[in-house]
Design an enzyme around this catalytic site. Structure first.
Site, PDB file in Angstrom:
ATOM      1  N   SER A 225      -2.608  79.627 -43.932  1.00  0.00           N
ATOM      2  CA  SER A 225      -3.943  80.010 -43.468  1.00  0.00           C
ATOM      3  C   SER A 225      -4.056  81.520 -43.617  1.00  0.00           C
ATOM      4  CB  SER A 225      -4.093  79.636 -41.994  1.00  0.00           C
ATOM      5  OG  SER A 225      -5.180  80.338 -41.407  1.00  0.00           O
TER       6      SER A 225
ATOM      7  N   TYR B 285      -1.499  78.846 -32.940  1.00  0.00           N
ATOM      8  CA  TYR B 285      -1.839  78.538 -34.343  1.00  0.00           C
ATOM      9  C   TYR B 285      -1.411  79.682 -35.258  1.00  0.00           C
ATOM     10  CZ  TYR B 285      -4.728  77.131 -38.374  1.00  0.00           C
ATOM     11  OH  TYR B 285      -5.177  76.771 -39.627  1.00  0.00           O
TER      12      TYR B 285
HETATM   13  P1  NAP Z   1      -8.453  68.335 -40.643  1.00  0.00           P
HETATM   14  O1  NAP Z   1      -9.601  67.827 -41.460  1.00  0.00           O
HETATM   15  O2  NAP Z   1      -8.533  68.306 -39.165  1.00  0.00           O
HETATM   16  O3  NAP Z   1      -7.133  67.605 -41.136  1.00  0.00           O
HETATM   17  C1  NAP Z   1      -5.909  67.757 -40.479  1.00  0.00           C
HETATM   18  C2  NAP Z   1      -4.952  66.728 -41.036  1.00  0.00           C
HETATM   19  O4  NAP Z   1      -3.690  66.894 -40.377  1.00  0.00           O
HETATM   20  C3  NAP Z   1      -5.413  65.297 -40.782  1.00  0.00           C
HETATM   21  O5  NAP Z   1      -5.199  64.522 -41.940  1.00  0.00           O
HETATM   22  C4  NAP Z   1      -4.501  64.837 -39.663  1.00  0.00           C
HETATM   23  O6  NAP Z   1      -4.175  63.447 -39.709  1.00  0.00           O
HETATM   24  C5  NAP Z   1      -3.239  65.622 -39.980  1.00  0.00           C
HETATM   25  N1  NAP Z   1      -2.353  65.682 -38.817  1.00  0.00           N
HETATM   26  C6  NAP Z   1      -2.610  66.211 -37.592  1.00  0.00           C
HETATM   27  N2  NAP Z   1      -1.555  65.999 -36.775  1.00  0.00           N
HETATM   28  C7  NAP Z   1      -0.619  65.332 -37.518  1.00  0.00           C
HETATM   29  C8  NAP Z   1       0.680  64.838 -37.255  1.00  0.00           C
HETATM   30  N3  NAP Z   1       1.271  64.979 -36.057  1.00  0.00           N
HETATM   31  N4  NAP Z   1       1.342  64.182 -38.243  1.00  0.00           N
HETATM   32  C9  NAP Z   1       0.776  64.015 -39.468  1.00  0.00           C
HETATM   33  N5  NAP Z   1      -0.455  64.471 -39.767  1.00  0.00           N
HETATM   34  C10 NAP Z   1      -1.134  65.120 -38.795  1.00  0.00           C
HETATM   35  O7  NAP Z   1      -8.184  69.871 -40.999  1.00  0.00           O
HETATM   36  P2  NAP Z   1      -8.069  70.645 -42.395  1.00  0.00           P
HETATM   37  O8  NAP Z   1      -8.967  71.797 -42.300  1.00  0.00           O
HETATM   38  O9  NAP Z   1      -8.153  69.732 -43.553  1.00  0.00           O
HETATM   39  O10 NAP Z   1      -6.587  71.205 -42.238  1.00  0.00           O
HETATM   40  C11 NAP Z   1      -5.554  70.961 -43.170  1.00  0.00           C
HETATM   41  C12 NAP Z   1      -4.595  72.142 -43.182  1.00  0.00           C
HETATM   42  O11 NAP Z   1      -5.311  73.298 -43.647  1.00  0.00           O
HETATM   43  C13 NAP Z   1      -4.048  72.522 -41.799  1.00  0.00           C
HETATM   44  O12 NAP Z   1      -2.694  72.893 -41.923  1.00  0.00           O
HETATM   45  C14 NAP Z   1      -4.888  73.718 -41.401  1.00  0.00           C
HETATM   46  O13 NAP Z   1      -4.207  74.567 -40.518  1.00  0.00           O
HETATM   47  C15 NAP Z   1      -5.094  74.368 -42.760  1.00  0.00           C
HETATM   48  N6  NAP Z   1      -6.227  75.301 -42.783  1.00  0.00           N
HETATM   49  C16 NAP Z   1      -7.506  74.873 -42.663  1.00  0.00           C
HETATM   50  C17 NAP Z   1      -8.544  75.793 -42.709  1.00  0.00           C
HETATM   51  C18 NAP Z   1      -9.991  75.413 -42.583  1.00  0.00           C
HETATM   52  O14 NAP Z   1     -10.836  76.326 -42.534  1.00  0.00           O
HETATM   53  N7  NAP Z   1     -10.341  74.153 -42.563  1.00  0.00           N
HETATM   54  C19 NAP Z   1      -8.258  77.151 -42.858  1.00  0.00           C
HETATM   55  C20 NAP Z   1      -6.937  77.560 -42.973  1.00  0.00           C
HETATM   56  C21 NAP Z   1      -5.929  76.628 -42.937  1.00  0.00           C
HETATM   57  P3  NAP Z   1      -5.012  62.303 -38.890  1.00  0.00           P
HETATM   58  O15 NAP Z   1      -6.477  62.715 -38.976  1.00  0.00           O
HETATM   59  O16 NAP Z   1      -4.685  61.074 -39.669  1.00  0.00           O
HETATM   60  O17 NAP Z   1      -4.485  62.284 -37.494  1.00  0.00           O
END
Ligand code: NAP
Length: 265
Positions: free
Chosen positions: A150, A163
């Site tokens: 991130s 985080y």
């Molecule tokens: P998201 O739509 O909330 O997706 C999060 C994913 O993580 C979901 O598939 C969820 O699975 C999975 N997850 C959560 N807890 C878990 C566990 N204990 N075991 C296995 N899987 C788990 O969020 P996203 O934005 O796509 O985030 C994906 C990654 O990108 C994260 O690492 C986040 O920190 C990073 N990120 C996102 C952003 C942003 O702006 N969106 C920015 C920087 C970094 P389930 O739904 O099946 O529970």
């Protein structure tokens, strides 16, 4: 088809960035194991769409913070696809609170899923890369790992200390691991997304006012979409980036360019 018949595992593939990466990998010719934790239906639906378009994919449940579950997930992927060429360690969550109110439970859960989950997934992938036959016809590298970090691996984030600590941890885990396994020709990199439109940060883009405030942090003038990250992941997983290891690719519309200083600070 730059990932043709390579075998990939995407953790947290059931939603947001992981879902887009799974779809983009399949479109680039990879076989994809789509990990989920609670989102079974979503993961199954993505896998079934990929199969309907002629690709290979299946959904697999695992809590990435659980050592046995991660080992089982990797074993099942190898059983189904014969090998593992690419890991995208993407699962992540937020449990936000002002620092004085941050519970030990919420500190631990975020570190367990975001950091320890990536450690367990990366360790399992490295063990598998080293155990299997090399396939230079598939990929120049013996294996590829992409850690989903991130911008908060470098931007401090009040109210989100757990985080930010997890993402700062990913930065040096990734670099140290990349240094250790480069002689084995395993490439390890991170992607650091800025603000991407997914469920994890819905509060930041859901209303017009929230989006307007968010855009003051993004010089490029738009929120990111999961596909922006997915295209970068395809490149980092492919031979096109074969000389790239130990680096973080920021996909953030300039969020890390200190936009507050654009107007003379
Ligand atoms: P998201 O739509 O909330 O997706 C999060 C994913 O993580 C979901 O598939 C969820 O699975 C999975 N997850 C959560 N807890 C878990 C566990 N204990 N075991 C296995 N899987 C788990 O969020 P996203 O934005 O796509 O985030 C994906 C990654 O990108 C994260 O690492 C986040 O920190 C990073 N990120 C996102 C952003 C942003 O702006 N969106 C920015 C920087 C970094 P389930 O739904 O099946 O529970």
């Amino acid at each position: 088809m730059v990932l043709k018949v390579q075998s990939a595992l995407v953790t947290g593939g059931s939603s947001g960035i992981g879902a887009a990466v799974s779809q983009a990998f399949a479109a680039a010719g990879a076989k994809v194991a789509i990990n989920y934790h609670s989102g079974r239906e979503a993961a199954e639906a993505i896998a079934s769409d990929i199969r309907a378009s002629g690709g290979e994919a299946f959904a697999i449940k695992a809590d990435v913070s659980d050592e046995g579950a991660v080992e089982q997930m990797i074993a099942t992927t190898v059983e189904r696809f014969g090998r593992l060429d690419i890991l995208v360690a993407n699962s992540g969550l937020q449990k936000d609170a002002p620092f004085r109110d941050l519970s030990l439970e919420d500190w631990r859960r975020v570190i367990d899923v975001n950091l320890t989950g990536q450690f367990l997934s990366c360790r399992g992938a490295v063990r598998q890369f080293l155990a299997q036959d090399e396939r230079p016809d598939l990929s120049k590298a013996r294996g590829k790992i992409i850690c989903m970090s991130s911008v908060h691996e470098v931007i401090p984030w009040a109210g989100h200390v757990n985080y930010a600590a997890s993402k700062g941890g990913i930065m040096l885990m990734m670099k140290s691991l990349a240094q250790e396994v480069a002689p084995d020709r395993i490439r390890v990199n991170s992607i650091a997304p800025g603000a991407i439109r997914t469920p994890i940060n819905k509060d930041a883009w859901e209303t017009e006012e929230a989006l307007r405030r968010l855009l003051t942090l993004i010089p490029y003038g738009r929120i990111g979409e999961p596909e922006d990250v997915a295209r970068a992941a395809v490149w980092l997983a492919s031979d096109e980036s074969d000389y790239v290891t130990g680096t973080t690719l920021f996909v953030d519309g300039g969020m890390t360019l200190y936009p507050g200083f654009a107007d003379n600070g």
